[in-house]
Design a protein around this motif. Structure first.
Motif, PDB file in Angstrom:
ATOM      1  N   UNK A  34       0.695  45.003   0.382  1.00  0.00           N
ATOM      2  CA  UNK A  34       0.053  43.596  -0.187  1.00  0.00           C
ATOM      3  C   UNK A  34      -0.673  43.268   1.580  1.00  0.00           C
ATOM      4  N   UNK A  35      -2.000  42.468   0.922  1.00  0.00           N
ATOM      5  CA  UNK A  35      -2.120  41.921   2.179  1.00  0.00           C
ATOM      6  C   UNK A  35      -2.350  40.217   2.335  1.00  0.00           C
ATOM      7  N   UNK A  89      -5.009  38.779  10.257  1.00  0.00           N
ATOM      8  CA  UNK A  89      -5.387  39.390   8.415  1.00  0.00           C
ATOM      9  C   UNK A  89      -3.673  40.702   8.884  1.00  0.00           C
ATOM     10  N   UNK A  90      -2.971  40.759   7.965  1.00  0.00           N
ATOM     11  CA  UNK A  90      -1.909  41.268   7.966  1.00  0.00           C
ATOM     12  C   UNK A  90      -1.221  42.149   6.934  1.00  0.00           C
ATOM     13  N   UNK A  91      -0.698  43.728   6.893  1.00  0.00           N
ATOM     14  CA  UNK A  91      -0.427  44.492   5.839  1.00  0.00           C
ATOM     15  C   UNK A  91       1.000  44.724   5.689  1.00  0.00           C
ATOM     16  N   UNK A  92       1.345  45.139   4.515  1.00  0.00           N
ATOM     17  CA  UNK A  92       2.740  44.657   4.645  1.00  0.00           C
ATOM     18  C   UNK A  92       3.052  45.642   3.592  1.00  0.00           C
ATOM     19  N   UNK A  93       3.805  46.072   3.633  1.00  0.00           N
ATOM     20  CA  UNK A  93       4.668  47.265   2.413  1.00  0.00           C
ATOM     21  C   UNK A  93       5.554  46.771   2.348  1.00  0.00           C
ATOM     22  N   UNK A  94       5.913  46.578   0.847  1.00  0.00           N
ATOM     23  CA  UNK A  94       7.757  46.633   0.097  1.00  0.00           C
ATOM     24  C   UNK A  94       8.752  47.552  -0.100  1.00  0.00           C
TER      25      UNK A  94
END
Lengths: 113, 113
Positions: A34-35, A89-94
């Motif tokens: 996700x961003x 801006x943030x990158x994310x992983x589930x």
């Protein structure tokens, strides 16, 4: 455990030029990526996500992201930057219990006129 | 935007005092989260809830407790605040965590002197 790395604290780009904000990830199994964007003194807003399917994902405000499994990357891109795109801006992983998100440290994007 | 509000938005307190931050959502979302945002660390998960009275610890839960007595409210308590808990706290909620689309509040800035 899953993790996300955003190697650049800040990205500078001139208005009208293409922009890229980098993200690499580490996760066991298939990645859900996700961003998010954060404007000053505001909460985060969802931009886009990759679950499965096409490696190029389109999101809000003209942003897109390219998923590359071999390089474990999920870079955020936009063909033509606007001054109003300046934000964090943030990158994310589930991963983890109940699909909790793990966020990167964030990249500040500054678009100059 | 999802109706999610945090209170107070700003608070200054002294070391050793208890502090409670409130998150209220009007979207009937089952899942709620508390994150803290610190420079150089991005967002880190403190606690989350997957239903009324159902909560679990996140990455940085030491020194924090939570309660969820109603679907719409998720409280974060610092039993005895310390200077290391000076931060900006964000609440988030979602109907379906598998989508990764969290809706964030505007944040609560806490300063512990």
């Amino acid at each position: 455990a899953q993790s996300v790395a955003q190697p650049e604290d800040q990205v500078n780009v001139a208005e009208g030029n293409p922009l890229t904000v980098k993200c690499t990830y580490s996760v066991s199994g298939n990645p859900y990526l996700f961003w998010y964007v954060q404007y000053p003194n505001r909460g985060l807003q969802f931009l886009l996500k990759y679950i499965t399917g096409d490696n190029l994902v389109k999101g809000s405000y003209g942003f897109e992201a390219e998923f590359n499994k071999s390089q474990t990357s999920f870079h955020l891109k936009k063909p033509s930057a606007l001054v109003s795109d300046s934000a964090l801006y943030f990158c994310a992983v589930e991963g983890g219990g109940y699909s909790t998100l793990t966020f990167g440290k964030g990249t500040m994007l500054l678009v100059s006129p | 935007d999802a109706g999610i509000t945090q209170s107070p938005r700003h608070k200054v307190t002294e070391t050793g005092t208890p502090v409670t931050l409130r998150c209220h959502q009007t979207e009937n979302h089952r899942y709620m989260y508390w994150y803290r945002q610190d420079p150089g660390h991005g967002l880190r998960l403190i606690h989350y809830s997957y239903g009324v009275k159902d909560t679990d610890k996140g990455e940085v839960s030491d020194g924090y407790s939570v309660s969820r007595s109603k679907t719409e409210d998720f409280l974060l308590t610092l039993e005895s605040a310390t200077s290391s808990q000076t931060s900006v706290y964000f609440c988030a909620s979602t109907l379906k965590p598998s989508t990764g689309e969290l809706f964030f509040g505007e944040g609560s800035r806490l300063t512990v002197l």
